[in-house]
Motif scaffolding. Structure first.
Motif: not given
Ligand code: HEM
Length: 378
Positions: A318, A310, A197, A322-323, A255
């Motif tokens: 979770a 999300f 993603t 980070q993304a 995504p």
């Protein structure tokens, strides 16, 4: 309704403590820095050798992102990259690229593969060997590679070389409560989720920015925040336009488009407000990619709820932290170091394919380095 049982809660706790939560993400900072430096170097190499030729953005980005996901899950030998592995069950040594195909590409394709019998349940009795064989092979190969990777780590732990990481946690503390199969799946999920993603979001963001050089200029806020220093993660909180680029990309090119369009069928009272029948939750000029809609002048944490990219609730993504970190630092560094322009005929390539909304045609862009020598490399 998604599952939410004791196994699920324990699995998410392990993942957050050892990999995706804020403290774990601090520990993985070094891997992200290496990743983004490698990506920039590869684009510089291309620009030097073929200054007027378009480069395949995805080829560079996805390979480095996969490398990061393996390091983060600690499936690489300590201090090394997983460049290849011998897989006993397949009787062969696989390169990183081959592992990527087996662990990420094939399962993503398998997830959307269509068995025609699903449309005609009363014909379920007819065998569809081609489909079944393909899925079984995909499953077998994925398990074989994961077992080989895990075996390598078990040997390390047996030799007394334990470290504070996800795989050690699963193979030691959690091993009493989780089966081998559950551990294998948890590790595989961490790899596939980290590899896909974030690539999709970064590729669409760079498509939109390459299409619109003016909006690259708005990212001059990077220069204001960093001077001639290389952009680093500490500075991300000072870059509202960059954050807006991230949110707008998730809005337009979500995504994982799990949120259906909302339409109010009957007059409703919600949180003290009266919502009239027929109301729709729509964005102003929804087809337009316009990050400005997310620039409010203040740090607005509600954007994540507005795009719902999300998900939400107990099963919320979770890996959102980070993304966001990887996508923003990547876009920021790439615009700081290069001017971006779409390759010939690329503008019309907006079709998507896959379980997540991958660009059907990988992004082709022409990159022109900005003055690198003016930037001090930290
Ligand atoms: C821009 C990138 C990403 C987007 C848009 C995204 C989106 C989502 C969505 C929509 C869900 C389902 C949430 C729900 O059911 O309400 C989800 C779940 C999940 N995502 Fe992400 N994700 C992204 C990146 C990541 C990354 C990088 C990781 C890990 C490395 C990750 C790990 C997970 C996990 C573990 C779940 C399952 C959570 C649960 O079931 O409790 N995601 N994600």
């Amino acid at each position: 309704m998604s599952d939410y049982n004791e196994f699920y809660k324990a699995a998410k706790r392990h993942l957050l403590t050892s990999t995706l939560g804020p403290n774990a993400q601090k520990r993985h900072r070094v891997h992200r820095d290496v990743m983004i430096n490698n990506i920039c170097d590869l684009f510089h190499d291309h620009a030097k050798l073929y200054p007027s030729e378009a480069v395949d953005f995805r080829k560079i980005f996805q390979s480095e992102l996969f490398r990061l996901s393996m390091k983060q899950a600690n499936l690489a030998a300590i201090g090394e990259d997983v460049e290849s592995i011998y897989v006993a069950e397949l009787g062969t040594t696989l390169s990183r690229q081959e592992m990527f195909k087996i662990l990420v590409v094939d399962p993503m394709e398998g997830a959307i593969d269509v068995d025609w019998r699903d449309f005609f349940p009363y014909l379920k009795w007819i065998p569809n060997q081609h489909f079944e064989k393909k899925i079984q092979q995909m499953h077998f190969r994925r398990e074989a590679v994961m077992k080989a990777l895990i075996q390598q780590q078990k040997k390390r732990i047996a030799s007394g070389e334990e470290i504070n990481c996800y795989v050690d946690h699963l193979l030691s503390e959690a091993a009493d409560t989780l089966s081998d199969q559950q551990i294998l799946m948890l590790l595989w999920e961490a790899i596939i989720e980290a590899s896909d993603t974030t690539l999709v979001t970064s590729e669409w963001a760079m498509y939109e920015l390459s299409k619109d050089p003016n909006r690259q200029n708005y990212l001059s806020e990077i220069q204001n925040a960093c001077g001639f220093d290389q952009l680093s993660e500490e500075k991300l909180c000072k870059l509202p336009y960059l954050a807006a680029v991230f949110h707008e990309t998730l809005r337009k090119h979500s995504p994982v488009p799990v949120v259906p369009l909302r339409y109010v069928h009957e007059e409703t009272q919600l949180g003290g407000y009266n919502i009239p029948e027929g109301s729709e939750n729509v964005w102003d000029s929804p087809e337009e990619w316009r990050p400005e809609r997310f620039v409010s002048g203040k740090d607005d944490t509600t954007w994540l709820h507005k795009t719902m990219a999300f998900g939400g609730g107990k099963r919320v993504c979770a890996g959102a932290l980070q993304a966001m970190t990887i996508t923003c630092i990547a876009i920021g560094r790439l615009v700081q170091e290069f001017e971006w322009r779409l390759g010939e005929g690329e503008e019309a390539n907006v079709d998507t394919l896959g379980l997540t909304t991958h660009k059907l045609h990988p992004l082709q862009t022409i990159v022109k380095p900005r003055l690198r020598e003016r930037m001090s490399v930290s």
